[in-house]
Scaffold this motif. Structure first.
Motif, mmCIF file in Angstrom:
data_model
loop_
_atom_site.group_PDB
_atom_site.id
_atom_site.type_symbol
_atom_site.label_atom_id
_atom_site.label_comp_id
_atom_site.label_asym_id
_atom_site.label_seq_id
_atom_site.Cartn_x
_atom_site.Cartn_y
_atom_site.Cartn_z
ATOM 1 N N ALA A 289 0.907 -1.263 0.024
ATOM 2 C CA ALA A 289 -0.255 0.006 -0.118
ATOM 3 C C ALA A 289 0.931 1.095 0.025
ATOM 4 O O ALA A 289 1.665 1.531 0.923
ATOM 5 C CB ALA A 289 -0.869 -0.089 1.081
ATOM 6 N N LYS A 290 0.846 2.059 -1.101
ATOM 7 C CA LYS A 290 1.737 3.046 -1.073
ATOM 8 C C LYS A 290 0.899 4.437 -1.198
ATOM 9 O O LYS A 290 -0.051 4.592 -1.915
ATOM 10 C CB LYS A 290 2.526 3.021 -2.466
ATOM 11 C CG LYS A 290 3.520 1.896 -2.298
ATOM 12 C CD LYS A 290 4.316 1.919 -3.963
ATOM 13 C CE LYS A 290 5.204 0.760 -3.908
ATOM 14 N NZ LYS A 290 5.962 0.571 -5.030
ATOM 15 N N LEU A 291 1.405 5.354 -0.583
ATOM 16 C CA LEU A 291 0.900 6.594 -0.471
ATOM 17 C C LEU A 291 1.466 7.183 -1.889
ATOM 18 O O LEU A 291 2.637 7.616 -1.764
ATOM 19 C CB LEU A 291 1.259 7.738 0.629
ATOM 20 C CG LEU A 291 0.700 9.238 0.636
ATOM 21 C CD1 LEU A 291 -0.726 8.778 1.089
ATOM 22 C CD2 LEU A 291 1.483 9.938 1.699
ATOM 23 N N THR A 292 0.638 7.748 -2.822
ATOM 24 C CA THR A 292 1.181 8.184 -4.132
ATOM 25 C C THR A 292 0.996 9.758 -4.430
ATOM 26 O O THR A 292 1.739 10.258 -4.829
ATOM 27 C CB THR A 292 0.343 7.348 -5.322
ATOM 28 O OG1 THR A 292 -1.123 7.686 -4.997
ATOM 29 C CG2 THR A 292 0.756 5.824 -5.463
ATOM 30 N N ALA A 293 -0.022 10.089 -3.693
ATOM 31 C CA ALA A 293 -0.216 11.527 -3.417
ATOM 32 C C ALA A 293 -0.623 11.888 -2.211
ATOM 33 O O ALA A 293 -1.343 10.868 -1.592
ATOM 34 C CB ALA A 293 -1.030 12.005 -4.770
ATOM 35 N N SER B 133 7.340 17.428 4.563
ATOM 36 C CA SER B 133 8.011 17.541 3.421
ATOM 37 C C SER B 133 9.237 16.740 3.158
ATOM 38 O O SER B 133 9.830 16.666 2.207
ATOM 39 C CB SER B 133 8.407 19.266 3.297
ATOM 40 O OG SER B 133 9.052 19.585 4.550
ATOM 41 N N ASP B 134 9.418 16.162 4.414
ATOM 42 C CA ASP B 134 10.854 15.439 4.248
ATOM 43 C C ASP B 134 10.395 13.826 3.758
ATOM 44 O O ASP B 134 11.239 13.081 3.824
ATOM 45 C CB ASP B 134 11.432 15.275 5.687
ATOM 46 C CG ASP B 134 10.455 14.496 6.528
ATOM 47 O OD1 ASP B 134 9.313 14.976 6.558
ATOM 48 O OD2 ASP B 134 11.128 13.898 7.740
ATOM 49 N N VAL B 135 9.176 13.737 3.455
ATOM 50 C CA VAL B 135 8.984 12.449 2.941
ATOM 51 C C VAL B 135 8.421 12.311 1.386
ATOM 52 O O VAL B 135 7.657 13.033 1.191
ATOM 53 C CB VAL B 135 7.533 11.838 3.623
ATOM 54 C CG1 VAL B 135 7.072 10.541 3.289
ATOM 55 C CG2 VAL B 135 7.710 11.770 5.336
ATOM 56 N N ALA B 136 9.378 11.436 0.669
ATOM 57 C CA ALA B 136 9.138 11.466 -0.522
ATOM 58 C C ALA B 136 7.996 10.448 -0.880
ATOM 59 O O ALA B 136 8.145 9.344 -0.401
ATOM 60 C CB ALA B 136 10.503 11.134 -1.147
ATOM 61 N N LEU B 137 7.299 10.869 -2.099
ATOM 62 C CA LEU B 137 6.384 9.691 -2.565
ATOM 63 C C LEU B 137 6.857 9.146 -4.042
ATOM 64 O O LEU B 137 7.406 9.860 -4.583
ATOM 65 C CB LEU B 137 5.001 10.577 -2.581
ATOM 66 C CG LEU B 137 4.596 11.496 -1.418
ATOM 67 C CD1 LEU B 137 3.010 12.040 -1.698
ATOM 68 C CD2 LEU B 137 4.450 10.658 -0.343
ATOM 69 N N PRO B 138 6.357 7.880 -4.111
ATOM 70 C CA PRO B 138 5.412 6.954 -3.302
ATOM 71 C C PRO B 138 5.970 6.317 -1.957
ATOM 72 O O PRO B 138 7.372 6.243 -2.137
ATOM 73 C CB PRO B 138 5.012 6.137 -4.388
ATOM 74 C CG PRO B 138 5.996 5.756 -5.400
ATOM 75 C CD PRO B 138 6.548 7.467 -5.517
ATOM 76 N N ARG B 139 5.605 6.469 -1.001
ATOM 77 C CA ARG B 139 5.845 5.769 0.122
ATOM 78 C C ARG B 139 4.989 4.828 0.889
ATOM 79 O O ARG B 139 3.839 4.983 0.788
ATOM 80 C CB ARG B 139 6.040 7.041 1.123
ATOM 81 C CG ARG B 139 6.487 6.738 2.472
ATOM 82 C CD ARG B 139 7.864 5.883 2.638
ATOM 83 N NE ARG B 139 9.088 6.817 2.550
ATOM 84 C CZ ARG B 139 10.069 6.588 1.604
ATOM 85 N NH1 ARG B 139 10.189 5.504 1.154
ATOM 86 N NH2 ARG B 139 10.905 7.630 1.498
#
Ligand code: ZN
Ligand code: ZN
Length: 337
Positions: A4-8, A50-56
Motif C-alpha cells: 500500500a503506497k501513498l502516491t499523492a 515535506s521530508d517524506v518522498a512519494l510514493p511511500r
C-alpha cells in the motif's frame, strides 16, 4: 505481494508487486500481519511532511511472523511471532556509540524516510525484531511501538511509583503512558477535550480525568497534587500545552517534551529556576522493546482496549479517512495484512 503506497496526499493505492528480496546476513524477512496507523502516518497522509518522498509505504507499528532469516541470525527463527523496533541509526557516530541511537543525526524511521509496514512482507535487520508469545493477537502486538514511546518517556522522566503524574492528552501516546504509569503504581491525572477518550482513560485506571475544555485543569491538578505534580507530559506535543505542563509542575519536577511542534513557546526562565525543573526531550524509543515485550507477556497492559477498529489491507484508504474523521473517538486503527 501487496504494497500500500501513498502516491499523492490523501491517496493510498494497493499495488501488486514482485516478492521483496531475500534477507541477507543479519536480516530477516517478515510476513506482516498487523500495522497500526500512527499520528505520524496521518501527517504524512495529509501531505504535511515535506521530508517524506512519494510514493511511500508508510507504517512503523507492526507485528508479524518471521518468514526467513539470513545467516548469523539466531535469536529468532522462521515461524516466530515478532514485533519490530522501527528506529534505525548509523551505529557508528559518537551519539550512537554513547548509547543514544534514537537521537543520532542520521536517525531514520521505517515508514517515514524509508518504506515501512503497510505491505505483505518486509526485510529488516533481525536485531530489531523481538519475539512475542503466540497468544497475543497481532492487532494488539502492533501497539508495542507506541508503548515503547511511553516507556521511553517514563524512563527519561525517571518516573517512580511515588510520583504524581499529569498527562495532557488522552490519545494513543497519552493512554499508553497512563497504562504504563499505572502499571508501575504511580498516581495519574489525565486531561483531554474529548469525554470519549477520558472514559477510556478511566477504564485504564486514571485516578483523575479532566475535560480541559469544560473543567478547570489547574484547579483539578492542584487538588490532585497539591503544590504541583512530579512528572508532567504534554502528550499532544504542541507549544501551548508544553507551556502549561511547566506551570503545573512541583519543585524538582521532570517535564517531558515530546512534540514536533516548530512554533515557539513562551516560558519564563524564573519558573524553571525557582522550582529547579528538569525539562527532558524524548524521541521515539531507545532500546525499550525488551521492556515492552515484558509488559505484553505479563498481561499488565489493556492492549485490546486501545484498538478502536481494524481494517483489511484492501480498505486502507478508508481506514485513513475514517481515522481522520473519527479522531475524537479513535485511539488506534490497525490494518490487517
Ligand atoms: Zn507511531
Ligand atoms: Zn549515529
Amino acid at each position: 505481494m501487496r504494497a500500500a503506497k501513498l502516491t499523492a496526499p490523501e491517496t493510498i493505492e494497493l499495488f501488486d508487486e514482485p516478492m521483496i528480496r531475500e534477507p541477507e546476513a543479519g536480516e530477516a524477512r517478515v510476513r506482516v500481519k498487523a500495522v497500526g496507523i500512527c499520528g505520524t502516518d496521518l501527517h504524512i497522509f495529509k501531505g504535511e511532511r515535506s521530508d517524506v518522498a512519494l510514493p511511500r509505504v508508510m507504517g512503523h507499528e507492526l507485528s508479524g511472523i518471521v518468514e526467513s532469516v539470513g545467516s548469523g541470525v539466531t535469536h529468532i527463527k522462521e515461524g516466530d511471532h515478532v514485533v519490530f523496533d522501527p528506529v534505525v541509526s548509523c551505529g557508528i557516530c559518537k551519539v550512537c556509540r554513547s548509547g543514544h541511537a534514537n537521537v543520532c543525526a542520521d536517525v531514520k524511521c521505517f515508514g517515514v524516510q524509508m518504506d515501512g509496514g503497510f505491505q505483505d512482507y518486509i526485510v529488516v535487520e533481525a536485531a530489531k525484531l523481538y519475539r512475542i508469545p503466540e497468544e497475543i493477537p497481532f492487532e494488539e502486538a502492533a501497539l508495542a511501538e507506541p508503548f515503547s514511546v511511553a516507556a521511553n518517556i517514563l524512563t527519561r522522566t525517571a518516573a517512580t511509583k511515588e510520583d504524581r503524574i499529569v498527562i495532557l492528552g488522552a490519545g494513543t501516546i497519552g493512554l499508553a503512558i497512563l497504562q504504563a504509569a499505572k502499571g508501575m503504581g504511580a498516581s495519574v491525572l489525565i486531561s483531554d477535550v474529548e469525554d470519549t477518550k477520558l472514559a477510556i482513560a478511566k477504564k485504564f485506571g486514571a485516578d483523575v480525568t479532566v475535560n480541559s475544555k469544560t473543567e478547570d485543569l489547574a484547579g483539578k491538578a492542584e487538588e490532585f497534587a497539591p503544590g504541583g505534580a512530579d512528572v508532567l507530559i504534554d502528550a499532544v506535543g504542541i507549544a501551548p500545552l508544553t507551556e502549561q505542563t511547566v506551570n503545573l509542575a512541583a519543585p524538582t519536577a521532570r517535564v517531558a517534551v515530546i512534540g514536533f511542534d516548530g512554533k515557539p513557546m513562551q516560558l519564563q526562565p524564573v519558573v524553571i529556576t525557582k522550582k529547579e525543573l528538569t525539562l527532558v526531550g524524548s524521541r521515539m524509543n531507545n532500546g525499550m522493546f525488551p521492556k515492552v515485550v515484558e509488559w505484553l507477556e505479563s498481561g499488565c497492559l489493556d492492549t485490546a482496549g486501545m484498538v478502536t477498529k481494524s481494517y483489511p489491507a484492501e480498505e486502507i484508504q478508508q481506514a485513513f479517512t475514517d481515522t481522520l474523521s473519527d479522531a475524537a473517538s479513535t485511539v488506534k486503527t490497525v490494518i490487517r495484512f
